[in-house]
Design a protein around this motif. Structure first.
Motif, PDB file in Angstrom:
ATOM      1  N   VAL A  26      13.165  58.952  16.492  1.00  0.00           N
ATOM      2  CA  VAL A  26      12.741  59.636  17.723  1.00  0.00           C
ATOM      3  C   VAL A  26      11.274  60.056  17.622  1.00  0.00           C
ATOM      4  O   VAL A  26      10.485  59.847  18.555  1.00  0.00           O
ATOM      5  N   LEU A  27      10.891  60.621  16.491  1.00  0.00           N
ATOM      6  CA  LEU A  27       9.522  61.097  16.338  1.00  0.00           C
ATOM      7  C   LEU A  27       8.532  59.951  16.151  1.00  0.00           C
ATOM      8  O   LEU A  27       7.402  60.019  16.643  1.00  0.00           O
ATOM      9  N   ALA A  66      11.521  73.168  14.591  1.00  0.00           N
ATOM     10  CA  ALA A  66      12.954  73.013  14.865  1.00  0.00           C
ATOM     11  C   ALA A  66      13.211  72.961  16.366  1.00  0.00           C
ATOM     12  O   ALA A  66      14.004  72.136  16.839  1.00  0.00           O
ATOM     13  N   ASP A  67      12.544  73.818  17.133  1.00  0.00           N
ATOM     14  CA  ASP A  67      12.713  73.817  18.584  1.00  0.00           C
ATOM     15  C   ASP A  67      12.238  72.506  19.202  1.00  0.00           C
ATOM     16  O   ASP A  67      12.878  71.955  20.104  1.00  0.00           O
ATOM     17  N   ARG A  68      11.133  72.004  18.722  1.00  0.00           N
ATOM     18  CA  ARG A  68      10.588  70.759  19.279  1.00  0.00           C
ATOM     19  C   ARG A  68      11.414  69.552  18.867  1.00  0.00           C
ATOM     20  O   ARG A  68      11.587  68.617  19.644  1.00  0.00           O
ATOM     21  N   ILE A  69      11.909  69.546  17.632  1.00  0.00           N
ATOM     22  CA  ILE A  69      12.827  68.482  17.211  1.00  0.00           C
ATOM     23  C   ILE A  69      14.057  68.505  18.108  1.00  0.00           C
ATOM     24  O   ILE A  69      14.517  67.471  18.585  1.00  0.00           O
ATOM     25  N   TYR A  70      14.573  69.705  18.343  1.00  0.00           N
ATOM     26  CA  TYR A  70      15.757  69.855  19.190  1.00  0.00           C
ATOM     27  C   TYR A  70      15.511  69.254  20.572  1.00  0.00           C
ATOM     28  O   TYR A  70      16.329  68.478  21.075  1.00  0.00           O
ATOM     29  N   ARG A  85      26.120  55.236  17.722  1.00  0.00           N
ATOM     30  CA  ARG A  85      25.977  55.769  16.347  1.00  0.00           C
ATOM     31  C   ARG A  85      24.838  56.783  16.282  1.00  0.00           C
ATOM     32  O   ARG A  85      24.927  57.776  15.580  1.00  0.00           O
ATOM     33  N   ASP A  86      23.752  56.529  17.040  1.00  0.00           N
ATOM     34  CA  ASP A  86      22.640  57.479  17.070  1.00  0.00           C
ATOM     35  C   ASP A  86      23.033  58.749  17.808  1.00  0.00           C
ATOM     36  O   ASP A  86      22.609  59.849  17.428  1.00  0.00           O
ATOM     37  N   VAL A  87      23.852  58.609  18.857  1.00  0.00           N
ATOM     38  CA  VAL A  87      24.314  59.787  19.597  1.00  0.00           C
ATOM     39  C   VAL A  87      25.118  60.684  18.665  1.00  0.00           C
ATOM     40  O   VAL A  87      24.932  61.901  18.635  1.00  0.00           O
ATOM     41  N   GLY A  88      25.997  60.094  17.868  1.00  0.00           N
ATOM     42  CA  GLY A  88      26.813  60.880  16.937  1.00  0.00           C
ATOM     43  C   GLY A  88      25.971  61.619  15.915  1.00  0.00           C
ATOM     44  O   GLY A  88      26.139  62.829  15.706  1.00  0.00           O
ATOM     45  N   HIS A  89      25.059  60.909  15.276  1.00  0.00           N
ATOM     46  CA  HIS A  89      24.201  61.543  14.264  1.00  0.00           C
ATOM     47  C   HIS A  89      23.244  62.547  14.903  1.00  0.00           C
ATOM     48  O   HIS A  89      23.016  63.634  14.370  1.00  0.00           O
ATOM     49  N   GLY A  90      22.697  62.193  16.043  1.00  0.00           N
ATOM     50  CA  GLY A  90      21.783  63.093  16.741  1.00  0.00           C
ATOM     51  C   GLY A  90      22.474  64.366  17.191  1.00  0.00           C
ATOM     52  O   GLY A  90      21.927  65.466  17.069  1.00  0.00           O
ATOM     53  N   SER A  91      23.695  64.231  17.686  1.00  0.00           N
ATOM     54  CA  SER A  91      24.465  65.405  18.124  1.00  0.00           C
ATOM     55  C   SER A  91      24.766  66.334  16.958  1.00  0.00           C
ATOM     56  O   SER A  91      24.722  67.560  17.103  1.00  0.00           O
ATOM     57  N   ALA A  92      25.041  65.755  15.794  1.00  0.00           N
ATOM     58  CA  ALA A  92      25.298  66.569  14.602  1.00  0.00           C
ATOM     59  C   ALA A  92      24.054  67.374  14.230  1.00  0.00           C
ATOM     60  O   ALA A  92      24.146  68.560  13.879  1.00  0.00           O
TER      61      ALA A  92
END
Length: 105
Positions: A26-27, A66-70, A85-92
């Motif tokens: 993402v970054l 942390a806020d900006r990553i969020y 798979r990215d949705v699952g890991h990202g949601s975690a």
């Protein structure tokens, strides 16, 4: 007499390898978009990418990072073309960031 600079509070955010990859992706995409537009990428993006690439198993982020990553990750996770798979890991990661930021200092 000089005083020491204030310490910025950091949060330890343990990430699995797959979670690290999603945040890094993402970054990195944000970094590439800025470069494609001949803009300077946000400093926090560069800092977090460096943290992800050097810290190994323990990532330490400031509250602002942390806020900006969020925010960046939430946008990615909500995009309908994001792989499951990215949705699952990202949601975690989003859940972990929420928990950590809600903890009393």
């Amino acid at each position: 007499m000089s005083s020491s600079p204030p310490t910025t509070e950091t949060y330890e955010v343990p990430l699995s390898r797959d979670e690290q990859w999603v945040v890094h992706h993402v970054l990195s995409t944000r970094l590439d978009e800025a470069l494609d537009e001949d803009e300077r990428p946000p400093e926090w993006v560069l800092e977090v990418i460096e943290i992800l690439e050097t810290d190994g198993d323990t990532e330490r982020f400031t509250g602002l990072q942390a806020d900006r990553i969020y925010a960046a990750l939430a946008t990615y996770v909500d995009h309908e073309e994001t792989p499951d798979r990215d949705v699952g890991h990202g949601s975690a990661v989003l859940e972990r960031l929420e928990e950590i930021r809600e903890m009393p200092a």
